[in-house]
Design an enzyme around this catalytic site. Sequence first.
Site, PDB file in Angstrom:
ATOM      1  CG  ASP A  21      -7.930   5.543   4.834  1.00 54.45           C
ATOM      2  OD1 ASP A  21      -7.231   5.803   5.839  1.00 54.45           O
ATOM      3  OD2 ASP A  21      -7.484   4.900   3.870  1.00 54.45           O
ATOM      4  N   PRO A  24      -6.695   4.436  -6.027  1.00 57.74           N
ATOM      5  CG  PRO A  24      -4.905   3.612  -7.272  1.00 57.74           C
ATOM      6  CD  PRO A  24      -5.489   4.886  -6.752  1.00 57.74           C
ATOM      7  CG  ASP A  25      -6.038   5.644  -1.461  1.00 54.02           C
ATOM      8  OD1 ASP A  25      -6.519   5.937  -2.585  1.00 54.02           O
ATOM      9  OD2 ASP A  25      -5.843   6.494  -0.565  1.00 54.02           O
ATOM     10  CG  ASP A  66      -1.680   1.279   1.420  1.00 57.08           C
ATOM     11  OD1 ASP A  66      -1.949   1.956   0.412  1.00 57.08           O
ATOM     12  OD2 ASP A  66      -2.000   1.607   2.584  1.00 57.08           O
TER      13      ASP A  66
END
Length: 259
Positions: free
Chosen positions: A129, A108-109, A6
């Site tokens: 997040d 993408p995260d 990640d």
Amino acid sequence: MLLVVDVGNTNITFGVYDKKELVTTFRMMSKQPRTSDEYGISLRELLRLNHIEKKDIEGTIIASVVPGVMHSLTGALVRYIGTTPVIVGPGVKTGIRITSDNPREIGPDRIVDVVAAYELYGGPVLVLDFGTATTYDLVTEDGCFGVGITAPGIRISAKALWEDTAKLPEIEIKKPDSILAKETITSMQAGLVYGQIGQTEYIIRQVMKETGYENLKVVATGGLGRIIADATDMIQIYDRNLTLEGLRIIYEKNTGRKS
């Protein structure tokens, strides 16, 4: 074993899975420029220190919001680990239908997080997040993702305080016992943390109001997410490894690897 990667704006987080079990994690700074050789040597040494050999890694997957590191990092995985990574992006199977106006703009995260939350906890689910930015992403009951809210992260706000004001010091970000602060450091901590709690609760309530989802699950992740999750009953689940779990799930969907 599977190596998941990640790449965030601050750190690169690596996780190693033995089937569904996350056996170890470690990090590098993402802002420090490195060659593929530097990445590769560091990565092999970190794996060795965690009692994992190169030959144990059967596959790799990357989600990155920092394009500048991808050439060197991908080269390191190919040369030093011996795997060609799956890269989360357009064309990769996720099990989530993206319904936003421009799907290619979604990081993408964020995709990885919503995949994990939907697969692990079901929908409708709101994924928070608490990273460099604080993001709120909604997945419907039938697995559609098209709604997201983005706000400055707690560290960004804190950095603005001590860099853009002459007399405010750099502080540890933590929740003070009371919002009724009587000196500078706790007054900054109170403003940052209680302010984030207030923002979080308001956004969750507004999402529930506008969607009508009375049964909305709220899942949080990210470095400072634990502080906020512990301070409000509107966050039901804190999962520190949500992004790594999402990477594992997406890898399985794209390779047929069974856990």
